[in-house]
Design a protein around this motif. Structure first.
Motif, PDB file in Angstrom:
ATOM      1  N   LEU A 110     -44.411 -59.398  26.629  1.00  0.00           N
ATOM      2  CA  LEU A 110     -45.195 -58.192  26.373  1.00  0.00           C
ATOM      3  C   LEU A 110     -44.462 -57.128  25.582  1.00  0.00           C
ATOM      4  O   LEU A 110     -45.097 -56.280  24.956  1.00  0.00           O
ATOM      5  CB  LEU A 110     -45.681 -57.587  27.695  1.00  0.00           C
ATOM      6  N   ALA A 111     -43.152 -57.137  25.612  1.00  0.00           N
ATOM      7  CA  ALA A 111     -42.413 -56.031  25.017  1.00  0.00           C
ATOM      8  C   ALA A 111     -41.300 -56.496  24.079  1.00  0.00           C
ATOM      9  O   ALA A 111     -40.319 -55.782  23.884  1.00  0.00           O
ATOM     10  CB  ALA A 111     -41.849 -55.147  26.123  1.00  0.00           C
ATOM     11  N   ASP A 112     -41.436 -57.673  23.523  1.00  0.00           N
ATOM     12  CA  ASP A 112     -40.446 -58.200  22.572  1.00  0.00           C
ATOM     13  C   ASP A 112     -39.031 -58.242  23.122  1.00  0.00           C
ATOM     14  O   ASP A 112     -38.065 -58.082  22.379  1.00  0.00           O
ATOM     15  CB  ASP A 112     -40.460 -57.399  21.263  1.00  0.00           C
ATOM     16  N   GLY A 113     -38.914 -58.460  24.408  1.00  0.00           N
ATOM     17  CA  GLY A 113     -37.587 -58.594  25.007  1.00  0.00           C
ATOM     18  C   GLY A 113     -36.983 -59.947  24.676  1.00  0.00           C
ATOM     19  O   GLY A 113     -37.656 -60.836  24.148  1.00  0.00           O
ATOM     20  N   PRO A 114     -35.720 -60.131  24.982  1.00  0.00           N
ATOM     21  CA  PRO A 114     -35.073 -61.408  24.708  1.00  0.00           C
ATOM     22  C   PRO A 114     -35.629 -62.512  25.613  1.00  0.00           C
ATOM     23  O   PRO A 114     -36.104 -62.241  26.719  1.00  0.00           O
ATOM     24  CB  PRO A 114     -33.598 -61.135  25.023  1.00  0.00           C
ATOM     25  N   ALA A 115     -35.551 -63.730  25.129  1.00  0.00           N
ATOM     26  CA  ALA A 115     -36.019 -64.871  25.921  1.00  0.00           C
ATOM     27  C   ALA A 115     -35.077 -65.060  27.102  1.00  0.00           C
ATOM     28  O   ALA A 115     -33.855 -65.088  26.942  1.00  0.00           O
ATOM     29  CB  ALA A 115     -36.044 -66.135  25.069  1.00  0.00           C
ATOM     30  N   PRO A 116     -35.636 -65.190  28.300  1.00  0.00           N
ATOM     31  CA  PRO A 116     -34.780 -65.451  29.464  1.00  0.00           C
ATOM     32  C   PRO A 116     -34.095 -66.816  29.344  1.00  0.00           C
ATOM     33  O   PRO A 116     -34.581 -67.707  28.635  1.00  0.00           O
ATOM     34  CB  PRO A 116     -35.768 -65.453  30.635  1.00  0.00           C
ATOM     35  N   GLU A 170     -46.373 -67.618  22.077  1.00  0.00           N
ATOM     36  CA  GLU A 170     -47.203 -67.194  23.207  1.00  0.00           C
ATOM     37  C   GLU A 170     -47.411 -65.684  23.205  1.00  0.00           C
ATOM     38  O   GLU A 170     -48.505 -65.196  23.497  1.00  0.00           O
ATOM     39  CB  GLU A 170     -46.580 -67.633  24.531  1.00  0.00           C
ATOM     40  N   ALA A 171     -46.382 -64.928  22.848  1.00  0.00           N
ATOM     41  CA  ALA A 171     -46.514 -63.464  22.775  1.00  0.00           C
ATOM     42  C   ALA A 171     -47.555 -63.080  21.726  1.00  0.00           C
ATOM     43  O   ALA A 171     -48.371 -62.177  21.963  1.00  0.00           O
ATOM     44  CB  ALA A 171     -45.165 -62.827  22.455  1.00  0.00           C
ATOM     45  N   ASN A 172     -47.564 -63.766  20.593  1.00  0.00           N
ATOM     46  CA  ASN A 172     -48.561 -63.490  19.553  1.00  0.00           C
ATOM     47  C   ASN A 172     -49.968 -63.815  20.037  1.00  0.00           C
ATOM     48  O   ASN A 172     -50.916 -63.081  19.742  1.00  0.00           O
ATOM     49  CB  ASN A 172     -48.235 -64.256  18.275  1.00  0.00           C
ATOM     50  N   VAL A 173     -50.114 -64.906  20.775  1.00  0.00           N
ATOM     51  CA  VAL A 173     -51.415 -65.261  21.339  1.00  0.00           C
ATOM     52  C   VAL A 173     -51.885 -64.170  22.300  1.00  0.00           C
ATOM     53  O   VAL A 173     -53.040 -63.746  22.258  1.00  0.00           O
ATOM     54  CB  VAL A 173     -51.355 -66.634  22.047  1.00  0.00           C
ATOM     55  N   LEU A 174     -50.984 -63.692  23.145  1.00  0.00           N
ATOM     56  CA  LEU A 174     -51.339 -62.634  24.094  1.00  0.00           C
ATOM     57  C   LEU A 174     -51.720 -61.343  23.381  1.00  0.00           C
ATOM     58  O   LEU A 174     -52.644 -60.645  23.792  1.00  0.00           O
ATOM     59  CB  LEU A 174     -50.188 -62.382  25.066  1.00  0.00           C
ATOM     60  N   ARG A 175     -51.030 -61.030  22.285  1.00  0.00           N
ATOM     61  CA  ARG A 175     -51.370 -59.824  21.527  1.00  0.00           C
ATOM     62  C   ARG A 175     -52.755 -59.935  20.901  1.00  0.00           C
ATOM     63  O   ARG A 175     -53.524 -58.974  20.904  1.00  0.00           O
ATOM     64  CB  ARG A 175     -50.320 -59.565  20.450  1.00  0.00           C
ATOM     65  N   ARG A 176     -53.070 -61.097  20.332  1.00  0.00           N
ATOM     66  CA  ARG A 176     -54.411 -61.269  19.751  1.00  0.00           C
ATOM     67  C   ARG A 176     -55.478 -61.166  20.842  1.00  0.00           C
ATOM     68  O   ARG A 176     -56.526 -60.552  20.639  1.00  0.00           O
ATOM     69  CB  ARG A 176     -54.508 -62.604  19.016  1.00  0.00           C
ATOM     70  N   ALA A 179     -38.562 -69.429  20.382  1.00  0.00           N
ATOM     71  CA  ALA A 179     -39.636 -69.624  19.395  1.00  0.00           C
ATOM     72  C   ALA A 179     -40.975 -69.822  20.087  1.00  0.00           C
ATOM     73  O   ALA A 179     -41.995 -69.269  19.665  1.00  0.00           O
ATOM     74  CB  ALA A 179     -39.314 -70.807  18.488  1.00  0.00           C
ATOM     75  N   ARG A 180     -40.996 -70.594  21.149  1.00  0.00           N
ATOM     76  CA  ARG A 180     -42.250 -70.827  21.876  1.00  0.00           C
ATOM     77  C   ARG A 180     -42.733 -69.554  22.560  1.00  0.00           C
ATOM     78  O   ARG A 180     -43.933 -69.297  22.641  1.00  0.00           O
ATOM     79  CB  ARG A 180     -42.075 -71.948  22.884  1.00  0.00           C
TER      80      ARG A 180
END
Length: 112
Positions: free
Chosen positions: A18-24, A35-41, A30-31
């Motif tokens: 949700l907030a462009d944080g680093p991948a855990p 998914e973040a882009n899908v959630l934003r749309r 990349a994945r």
């Protein structure tokens, strides 16, 4: 894994999505971006449904403008959708994408 550890991992994942944080650790960055882009749309569609007058005022520009806004100002994991929508409206006005509203119009564009 304890409940506290699980909660911390979930918070890291939400921050990444949700907030462009680093991948855990253990997640493919990349994945997660996909998914973040899908959630934003999806959030853009929900916002258009909640505030149809805003989507109507922007017409075909709505999707690209919302994408531009979210790229520069991702939704915070603790932020309510209404506050994020208000920030989008303010960004649109500041960028000249919407005229500065007369009294009353701003209230109609920004529902609390």
């Amino acid at each position: 894994m304890s409940r506290e550890q699980l909660a911390a991992r979930q918070a890291e994942l939400l921050h990444a999505l949700l907030a462009d944080g680093p991948a855990p650790a253990g997640f493919d960055a990349a994945r997660l971006r996909v998914e973040a882009n899908v959630l934003r749309r999806k959030h853009g569609r929900v916002l258009a449904y909640q505030r149809p007058e805003l989507a109507e005022a922007l017409g075909d520009r709505y999707g690209p403008l919302f994408a531009e806004f979210t790229a520069s100002r991702p939704k915070r994991d603790t932020e309510r959708s209404g506050a994020y929508a208000d920030a989008f409206v303010e960004w649109l006005i500041a960028g000249g994408h919407l005229p500065k509203p007369r009294r009353g119009l701003r209230a109609r564009l920004r529902r609390r």
